[in-house]
Design a protein around this motif. Structure first.
Motif, PDB file in Angstrom:
ATOM      1  N   MET A  28       0.848  -1.199   0.000  1.00  8.18           N
ATOM      2  CA  MET A  28       0.000   0.000   0.000  1.00  8.18           C
ATOM      3  C   MET A  28       0.883   1.248   0.000  1.00  8.18           C
ATOM      4  N   HIS A  35       9.328  -3.381   3.328  1.00  4.00           N
ATOM      5  CA  HIS A  35       8.894  -3.594   1.947  1.00  4.00           C
ATOM      6  C   HIS A  35      10.100  -3.898   1.047  1.00  4.00           C
ATOM      7  N   GLY A 145       4.984 -10.326   4.005  1.00  6.98           N
ATOM      8  CA  GLY A 145       5.747 -10.252   5.251  1.00  6.98           C
ATOM      9  C   GLY A 145       5.113 -11.024   6.404  1.00  6.98           C
ATOM     10  N   ASP A 148       2.512  -9.276   8.860  1.00  9.23           N
ATOM     11  CA  ASP A 148       1.065  -9.472   8.797  1.00  9.23           C
ATOM     12  C   ASP A 148       0.819 -10.985   8.740  1.00  9.23           C
ATOM     13  N   GLU A 174      11.171  -6.876   9.420  1.00  7.69           N
ATOM     14  CA  GLU A 174      12.260  -5.896   9.565  1.00  7.69           C
ATOM     15  C   GLU A 174      11.890  -4.948  10.703  1.00  7.69           C
ATOM     16  N   MET A 182       8.881  -2.302  11.618  1.00  7.25           N
ATOM     17  CA  MET A 182       8.660  -1.228  10.646  1.00  7.25           C
ATOM     18  C   MET A 182       7.239  -1.313  10.108  1.00  7.25           C
TER      19      MET A 182
HETATM   20  P1  AMP Z   1       1.576  -2.984   3.443  1.00  7.64           P
HETATM   21  O1  AMP Z   1       2.099  -1.916   2.545  1.00  7.64           O
HETATM   22  O2  AMP Z   1       1.512  -2.607   4.876  1.00  7.64           O
HETATM   23  O3  AMP Z   1       0.287  -3.585   2.919  1.00  7.64           O
HETATM   24  O4  AMP Z   1       2.630  -4.157   3.381  1.00  7.64           O
HETATM   25  C1  AMP Z   1       3.009  -4.752   2.171  1.00  7.64           C
HETATM   26  C2  AMP Z   1       3.807  -5.998   2.461  1.00  7.64           C
HETATM   27  O5  AMP Z   1       4.975  -5.671   3.198  1.00  7.64           O
HETATM   28  C3  AMP Z   1       3.019  -7.015   3.293  1.00  7.64           C
HETATM   29  O6  AMP Z   1       3.274  -8.320   2.794  1.00  7.64           O
HETATM   30  C4  AMP Z   1       3.592  -6.818   4.670  1.00  7.64           C
HETATM   31  O7  AMP Z   1       3.507  -7.966   5.485  1.00  7.64           O
HETATM   32  C5  AMP Z   1       5.036  -6.479   4.353  1.00  7.64           C
HETATM   33  N1  AMP Z   1       5.646  -5.758   5.476  1.00  7.64           N
HETATM   34  C6  AMP Z   1       5.137  -4.682   6.131  1.00  7.64           C
HETATM   35  N2  AMP Z   1       5.950  -4.324   7.148  1.00  7.64           N
HETATM   36  C7  AMP Z   1       6.982  -5.198   7.145  1.00  7.64           C
HETATM   37  C8  AMP Z   1       8.141  -5.364   7.962  1.00  7.64           C
HETATM   38  N3  AMP Z   1       8.412  -4.566   8.994  1.00  7.64           N
HETATM   39  N4  AMP Z   1       8.998  -6.372   7.652  1.00  7.64           N
HETATM   40  C9  AMP Z   1       8.733  -7.202   6.613  1.00  7.64           C
HETATM   41  N5  AMP Z   1       7.668  -7.098   5.803  1.00  7.64           N
HETATM   42  C10 AMP Z   1       6.791  -6.115   6.069  1.00  7.64           C
END
Ligand code: AMP
Length: 276
Positions: A28, A35, A145, A148, A174, A182
């Motif tokens: 997102m 990411h 990740g 989630d 991470e 993060m």
């Molecule tokens: P989001 O933009 O929050 O929908 O996340 C996009 C992807 O990045 C999802 O698969 C999340 O699980 C992953 N993600 C978000 N934060 C982290 C993190 N701190 N470490 C690893 N992956 C992450």
């Protein structure tokens, strides 16, 4: 990096590349090193990396959360370019959804536990958008990740139920140097709130260190008390769950994960840690 905003353009481009493996990282936006670690992993294992940035309205249960979600698209493009991402798909909402579109997928109890209880309808929105994105990108592997954790299980369940030909890859969480996981939502935290938020990862680490010494129920109770005692933090849950079903863990669970969610000020944060 090629940037596409319509399904037709990205389909046309991807279908012109025969026999290439595609690693797909849906996001997102408001990209951080979490990411980028997914982009890196996808890059190492595929001919081509596709990232999507789409703030999906159907997975938000709170209108102001959707409205306030950070959207720094220029900075995101710079980060993806530097990370060597090949293709960015950044569609407007109208490119993904028709008006009044309906979606429902029966994914069983996973939908209603933990995050599902606090964010009703969230996982229907997640499966809806991931289904559409997979249909457009048709990747070889999907990188998501552990941050989630429940989302990974939900999407894996959909992939299994609908026989979608994609390999699921879970990537580790991470963290900031202090331990805070993060998250794009961390930009909403003040310096003070960031300090308060450390209690989440600290409590997960405490649970991991004491797992096997204290009974599961006691661990959960003590962890909740630790979260509640931190000023500025309102915990929603802290649970030790079976890593495959997310039902309450018992001594026989082969994988056990501790999962937590809490509000820090107005910002809702989630985190988890594998204990077994
Ligand atoms: P989001 O933009 O929050 O929908 O996340 C996009 C992807 O990045 C999802 O698969 C999340 O699980 C992953 N993600 C978000 N934060 C982290 C993190 N701190 N470490 C690893 N992956 C992450």
């Amino acid at each position: 990096m090629k940037i596409f905003t319509t399904r037709q353009q990205i389909r046309q481009y991807l279908s012109s590349l025969a026999n290439q493996t595609i690693g797909f990282v849906p996001t997102m936006g408001a990209l951080h090193n979490g990411h980028l670690s997914l982009i890196d992993r996808a890059k190492n294992n595929n001919d081509l990396v596709v990232c999507s940035i789409f703030v999906n309205p159907t997975q938000f249960t709170n209108a102001s959360d959707l409205e306030n979600y950070p959207r720094p698209i220029e900075a995101d493009i710079a980060k993806l370019t530097a990370a060597g991402c090949d293709v960015l798909f950044n569609p407007p909402v109208s490119e993904i959804y028709d008006d009044n579109e309906q979606w429902h997928l029966n994914i069983g109890q996973l939908e209603f536990l933990l995050e599902g209880e606090f964010r009703p309808g969230h996982y229907q929105g997640v499966t809806q958008v991931v289904f559409k994105l997979l249909d457009i990108v048709k990747p070889t592997s999907l990188y998501m990740g552990q941050k989630d954790y429940q989302q990974f299980l939900v999407v894996s369940k959909m992939v299994e139920l609908l026989n979608i030909p994609v390999k699921m890859v879970m990537c580790p969480i991470e963290r900031e140097p202090g331990g805070l996981a993060m998250s794009s939502r961390n930009v909403h935290l003040s310096a003070n709130e960031k300090q308060h938020a450390l209690v989440l990862s600290q409590t997960l680490t405490w649970a991991k260190e004491n797992f096997g010494t204290l009974p599961i129920y006691d661990l959960e109770q003590e962890a909740m008390a630790r979260l509640q005692n931190q000023p500025g933090v309102e915990p929603e849950y802290f649970e030790l769950a079976d890593g495959k079903t997310l039902l309450s863990a018992d001594e026989n669970s082969s994988t056990i994960v501790a999962l937590t969610a809490a509000k820090v000020g107005k910002t809702r944060l989630i985190d988890n840690m594998l204990l077994r």
